[in-house]
Design a protein around this motif. Structure first.
Motif, mmCIF file in Angstrom:
data_model
loop_
_atom_site.group_PDB
_atom_site.id
_atom_site.type_symbol
_atom_site.label_atom_id
_atom_site.label_comp_id
_atom_site.label_asym_id
_atom_site.label_seq_id
_atom_site.Cartn_x
_atom_site.Cartn_y
_atom_site.Cartn_z
ATOM 1 N N THR A 28 0.851 -1.185 0.000
ATOM 2 C CA THR A 28 0.000 0.000 0.000
ATOM 3 C C THR A 28 0.888 1.237 0.000
ATOM 4 O O THR A 28 1.772 1.374 0.857
ATOM 5 C CB THR A 28 -0.929 0.018 1.224
ATOM 6 N N VAL A 29 0.662 2.138 -0.965
ATOM 7 C CA VAL A 29 1.553 3.288 -1.156
ATOM 8 C C VAL A 29 0.751 4.539 -1.465
ATOM 9 O O VAL A 29 -0.451 4.485 -1.705
ATOM 10 C CB VAL A 29 2.542 3.020 -2.315
ATOM 11 N N ARG A 30 1.450 5.673 -1.469
ATOM 12 C CA ARG A 30 0.840 6.926 -1.906
ATOM 13 C C ARG A 30 0.661 6.882 -3.429
ATOM 14 O O ARG A 30 1.529 6.416 -4.154
ATOM 15 C CB ARG A 30 1.717 8.122 -1.539
ATOM 16 N N GLU A 45 6.174 4.159 -11.924
ATOM 17 C CA GLU A 45 7.548 4.415 -11.497
ATOM 18 C C GLU A 45 7.526 4.523 -9.980
ATOM 19 O O GLU A 45 6.706 5.246 -9.412
ATOM 20 C CB GLU A 45 8.034 5.721 -12.122
ATOM 21 N N TRP A 46 8.424 3.813 -9.300
ATOM 22 C CA TRP A 46 8.467 3.837 -7.836
ATOM 23 C C TRP A 46 9.338 4.984 -7.358
ATOM 24 O O TRP A 46 10.404 5.245 -7.904
ATOM 25 C CB TRP A 46 9.043 2.531 -7.297
ATOM 26 N N GLU A 47 8.909 5.639 -6.291
ATOM 27 C CA GLU A 47 9.719 6.652 -5.613
ATOM 28 C C GLU A 47 9.821 6.284 -4.139
ATOM 29 O O GLU A 47 8.799 6.163 -3.454
ATOM 30 C CB GLU A 47 9.103 8.045 -5.745
ATOM 31 N N LEU A 48 11.050 6.101 -3.671
ATOM 32 C CA LEU A 48 11.302 5.792 -2.264
ATOM 33 C C LEU A 48 11.927 7.026 -1.628
ATOM 34 O O LEU A 48 13.099 7.329 -1.850
ATOM 35 C CB LEU A 48 12.233 4.579 -2.126
ATOM 36 N N ASP A 101 15.233 3.765 -7.947
ATOM 37 C CA ASP A 101 16.297 4.660 -7.506
ATOM 38 C C ASP A 101 16.384 4.679 -5.979
ATOM 39 O O ASP A 101 15.386 4.902 -5.301
ATOM 40 C CB ASP A 101 15.996 6.061 -8.047
ATOM 41 N N LEU A 102 17.588 4.482 -5.451
ATOM 42 C CA LEU A 102 17.812 4.547 -4.003
ATOM 43 C C LEU A 102 18.608 5.778 -3.597
ATOM 44 O O LEU A 102 18.708 6.083 -2.406
ATOM 45 C CB LEU A 102 18.552 3.299 -3.509
ATOM 46 N N GLY A 103 19.202 6.467 -4.554
ATOM 47 C CA GLY A 103 20.044 7.608 -4.213
ATOM 48 C C GLY A 103 21.362 7.153 -3.597
ATOM 49 O O GLY A 103 21.871 6.079 -3.885
ATOM 50 N N ALA A 128 3.843 5.772 -5.887
ATOM 51 C CA ALA A 128 3.757 5.200 -7.226
ATOM 52 C C ALA A 128 3.325 6.295 -8.188
ATOM 53 O O ALA A 128 2.283 6.927 -7.993
ATOM 54 C CB ALA A 128 2.754 4.047 -7.254
ATOM 55 N N HIS A 129 4.137 6.536 -9.219
ATOM 56 C CA HIS A 129 3.848 7.544 -10.240
ATOM 57 C C HIS A 129 3.471 6.835 -11.534
ATOM 58 O O HIS A 129 4.315 6.214 -12.168
ATOM 59 C CB HIS A 129 5.080 8.421 -10.490
#
Length: 210
Positions: A28-30, A45-48, A101-103, A128-129
């Motif tokens: 469950t994500v934004r 596309e995932w954003e962490l 991407d983890l940076g 999630a984009h």
């Protein structure tokens, strides 16, 4: 990554949340896309949104299989760790057919590249984009006319109201540079080069269709 998205709910803070089902797990994500057309299949596309540190929230695992989900610690993503050749090196996670991407990962060992790792973070820091490969194009490129490349749809949960009528309201903005996912057959050296360029432009604001 192609995923199946369930209906939208709201967190206590008002953020739009969705249950995302993938071939390697459910989390469950934004949600940072069109609220009115959310349920169903989407490429995302995932954003962490986390500053990872080796050990506490990014650590090696024996299991050599990709996985994402939630446990008592929060959300987790498991995949193969990749690093750019730049200095400092930036990390990414190869997760099934996606690259996340983890940076920069603090205190990362020199021999960590290529190892299987698991990263943990609060569910509220995962977003999630959604994007459409048919509508994605470089800024300024176009199909003629003043439509901005697509019919107007519902408002994006993470995007501000568009002030330019030529811009579709479904574009999602983030402080990270978003792009269609890297093809699975790309070599690690090719991935590293792309991610190095990705981080060199990290402060740019790049739109992606929702």
């Amino acid at each position: 990554m192609l995923v199946q998205v369930e209906g939208v709910t709201r967190s206590a803070s008002g953020a739009a949340l969705v249950e995302v089902r993938t071939s390697v797990g459910t989390v469950t994500v934004r949600w940072c896309g069109d609220l009115e057309a959310t349920p169903g299949a989407h490429h995302v596309e995932w954003e962490l949104d986390e500053e990872f540190r080796w050990g506490p929230d990014c650590h090696p695992v024996d299991a050599g299989t990709p996985r994402l989900g939630q446990d008592e610690r929060g959300a987790f993503f498991r995949g193969r760790l990749g690093l750019t050749s730049s200095t400092p090196a930036f990390a990414h996670l190869e997760l099934a057919d996606a690259v996340v991407d983890l940076g920069r990962v603090d205190a990362l060992p020199d021999d960590a590249a290529g190892s299987w790792v698991e990263v943990h973070l609060e569910p509220g820091k995962v977003a999630a984009h959604p994007y459409s490969t048919e509508r994605y194009r470089p800024e300024g490129g176009g199909d003629g006319g003043g439509s901005g490349g697509g019919a107007e749809e519902g408002r994006s949960a993470c995007a501000p109201e568009a002030t330019d009528p030529r811009e579709p309201r479904t574009r999602a903005w983030t402080n990270r540079v978003l792009r269609p996912p890297l093809e699975p057959e790309l070599s690690r050296s090719a991935r590293s080069g792309i991610f190095a360029s990705h981080h060199a432009a990290r402060n740019c604001r790049t739109p992606v269709a929702g």
